[in-house]
Design a protein around this motif. Structure first.
Motif, PDB file in Angstrom:
ATOM      1  N   LEU A  83       0.783  -1.277  -0.464  1.00 53.64           N
ATOM      2  CA  LEU A  83       0.351   0.000  -0.199  1.00 53.64           C
ATOM      3  C   LEU A  83       1.033   0.762  -0.058  1.00 53.64           C
ATOM      4  O   LEU A  83       1.926   0.920   1.104  1.00 53.64           O
ATOM      5  CB  LEU A  83      -1.034   0.212   0.921  1.00 53.64           C
ATOM      6  CG  LEU A  83      -1.791   0.958   1.197  1.00 53.64           C
ATOM      7  CD1 LEU A  83      -3.232   0.475   0.723  1.00 53.64           C
ATOM      8  CD2 LEU A  83      -3.152   1.418   2.135  1.00 53.64           C
ATOM      9  N   TYR A 185      -7.031  -3.471   4.716  1.00 56.44           N
ATOM     10  CA  TYR A 185      -7.501  -2.157   3.355  1.00 56.44           C
ATOM     11  C   TYR A 185      -9.268  -2.064   3.770  1.00 56.44           C
ATOM     12  O   TYR A 185      -9.325  -3.084   2.769  1.00 56.44           O
ATOM     13  CB  TYR A 185      -6.762  -2.150   2.178  1.00 56.44           C
ATOM     14  CG  TYR A 185      -7.236  -1.687   1.165  1.00 56.44           C
ATOM     15  CD1 TYR A 185      -6.831  -0.095   1.052  1.00 56.44           C
ATOM     16  CD2 TYR A 185      -7.907  -1.899  -0.234  1.00 56.44           C
ATOM     17  CE1 TYR A 185      -7.213   1.081  -0.164  1.00 56.44           C
ATOM     18  CE2 TYR A 185      -8.227  -1.214  -0.699  1.00 56.44           C
ATOM     19  CZ  TYR A 185      -7.663   0.058  -0.927  1.00 56.44           C
ATOM     20  OH  TYR A 185      -8.121   1.193  -1.848  1.00 56.44           O
ATOM     21  N   ARG A 269      -3.076   0.297  -3.525  1.00 61.49           N
ATOM     22  CA  ARG A 269      -2.707  -1.252  -3.788  1.00 61.49           C
ATOM     23  C   ARG A 269      -1.840  -1.112  -4.572  1.00 61.49           C
ATOM     24  O   ARG A 269      -1.724  -0.841  -6.444  1.00 61.49           O
ATOM     25  CB  ARG A 269      -3.691  -1.473  -3.800  1.00 61.49           C
ATOM     26  CG  ARG A 269      -5.011  -1.912  -2.591  1.00 61.49           C
ATOM     27  CD  ARG A 269      -6.525  -2.463  -2.795  1.00 61.49           C
ATOM     28  NE  ARG A 269      -5.868  -3.910  -3.363  1.00 61.49           N
ATOM     29  CZ  ARG A 269      -6.626  -4.644  -3.827  1.00 61.49           C
ATOM     30  NH1 ARG A 269      -7.915  -3.494  -3.679  1.00 61.49           N
ATOM     31  NH2 ARG A 269      -7.209  -5.629  -4.082  1.00 61.49           N
TER      32      ARG A 269
END
Length: 463
Positions: A83, A185, A269
């Motif tokens: 990330l 996430y 991502r």
């Protein structure tokens, strides 16, 4: 949607009935002082074992050849990816980290039932491989969609039918809440409390406890798990902590909306392979300076789980964390100091978090002017101002030994002014309760502290 298709209406008297249960220090089934011994006996009744393994011994898990992401061959459960986060302000404007991507929504549900006129909660002695004590008190149901739909090929999740449609019980609380934005996430779980009047066959790994008994057990280290704590925080307890807030509900909402609007947070991502500042070895994916957390692998045996043996990755934080609310009274009403926190995995830019939420060891080299706000005030507080302290762990299904000191500390007047600094606000616990009726307003660490406030009895009601 037709009116008849909706779930049963919430019990308008639920707040008073739950308050009575909080006042019940003992229940109709198990004495509070016997619960820890019961947990030990349940641990002895089954085979529980965990051991660290290298990544190449993971069964069903592998690093994708193109991205380096850790994935399961079934395509279910979760993935570990990279990330990249960019924020408009704060000490760190851009950073990279591994993150757990698990888009499915899980169920955290507590089934309640009256015995002798008092509501009792059905809790489970549940083994999680990352718990410091492998067994802790978990909700009746604590399951991902993969679990309760049988993707793992294991046994049926006990009592899950009470939290699925159609159901016969009365819904007392039902709201989507975020999980740890620092590690997940955009992960959410459905937090539910459902009352039943049915006869419930009692499995040997479950017990009935009043809200008051659970509150007493919250004073014990690593006994009540994170999922139970977050559901307790969502309980409709009415107005917690007085009725004269420093700021009106509209002012709090306006401040919070402004905080969300002024922060620009972009997340992307990216492949786990080659993630800047991180390195992969045989046993761990870790930050190159040895800070924050690392990803490791475990082999697990658990005789009473739906699947009795498996391997999996977990995130392991480095060091003991500190999670704390500073407290003050204004106009006779209890207030807590909340912070609008940016975390890379939040669905929106910020959520309301504790006054202090950090691992101090990660900031040991931070210049004086960039220290975590109010960390020194919390750590240096005189014992007489510490109203609550216990060590609790985070969710043991994804995190290994993720433990923090949870503190409620009365602020000295010189610690925090009446007018909170930018990014912080004084709110009552009741105002937080109102926000908890909506998802993604109050983060999981703050929800634990709300449960601790109730356990400490600092506020007679959440107001």
């Amino acid at each position: 949607m037709s009116r008849t298709a909706l779930a049963p209406r919430a019990d308008t008297g639920a707040a008073a009935r739950i308050a009575r249960s909080f006042a019940a220090a003992e229940g109709a089934w198990t004495r509070t002082e016997d619960v820890v011994g019961w947990l030990r006996r349940r641990a002895a009744a089954h085979r529980f074992r965990t051991r660290r393994i290298p990544f190449d011994e993971l069964d069903g898990w592998s690093f994708a050849s193109d991205t380096g992401n850790l994935v399961h061959r079934s395509g279910r459960f979760f993935t570990v990816e990279g990330l990249r986060v960019t924020s408009s302000d704060g000490p760190y404007r851009t950073w990279h980290q591994p993150t757990i991507v698990q888009p499915e929504i899980g169920v955290l549900g507590i089934l309640v039932k009256e015995f002798d006129g008092v509501l009792h909660c059905l809790l489970q002695a549940k083994m999680e491989p990352g718990n410091p004590r492998l067994l802790q008190l978990s909700p009746t149901v604590q399951a991902t969609r993969s679990n309760y739909t049988g993707a793992h090929g294991g046994a049926t999740v006990k009592y899950v039918e009470h939290f699925q449609r159609p159901r016969s019980g009365r819904v007392l609380a039902d709201v989507l809440q975020s999980e740890h934005g620092s590690w997940f996430y955009r992960k959410s779980n459905r937090n539910m409390i459902v009352e039943t009047r049915d006869e419930i066959p009692l499995d040997e790994d479950f017990c009935w406890l009043t809200f008051g008994q659970i509150a007493r057990l919250l004073h014990r280290d690593n006994t009540v798990n994170m999922d139970t704590r977050t559901v307790l925080a969502c309980a409709p307890l009415g107005r917690r902590g007085g009725s004269r807030p420093l700021h009106s509900d509209l002012e709090v909402l306006s401040w919070f909306t402004e905080e969300r609007a002024r922060h620009e947070v972009r997340t992307e991502r990216v492949p786990l392979a080659g993630l800047p500042g991180w390195q992969r070895g045989r046993y761990a994916v870790e930050e190159t300076r040895g800070r924050y957390f690392r990803m490791v692998a475990l082999a697990v045996e658990a005789g009473n789980r739906e699947v009795t043996g498996w391997t999996q990755p977990l995130f392991e934080p480095r060091g003991l964390g500190v999670t704390a609310f500073l407290l003050r009274r204004f106009q006779g009403s209890l207030h807590v100091l909340v912070r609008a926190r940016v975390e890379g995995g939040f669905l929106d830019t910020v959520e309301l978090g504790p006054t202090v939420q950090c691992t101090p060891g990660n900031h040991r080299d931070t210049p004086e002017g960039e220290r975590v706000p109010f960390l020194d005030a919390v750590l240096s507080a005189a014992p007489s101002r510490v109203r609550y302290e216990a060590v609790h762990s985070e969710e043991g299904g994804r995190f290994l030994n993720a433990v923090s000191r949870h503190l409620l500390v009365e602020a000295a007047e010189h610690d925090v002014p009446d007018e909170a600094p930018p990014g912080f606000a004084w709110v009552t616990p009741g105002q937080l309760t109102s926000l908890l009726r909506h998802g993604h307003y109050v983060n999981v660490q703050a929800r634990t502290l709300i449960a601790c406030l109730d356990a400490a009895g600092i506020a007679d009601s959440r107001g």
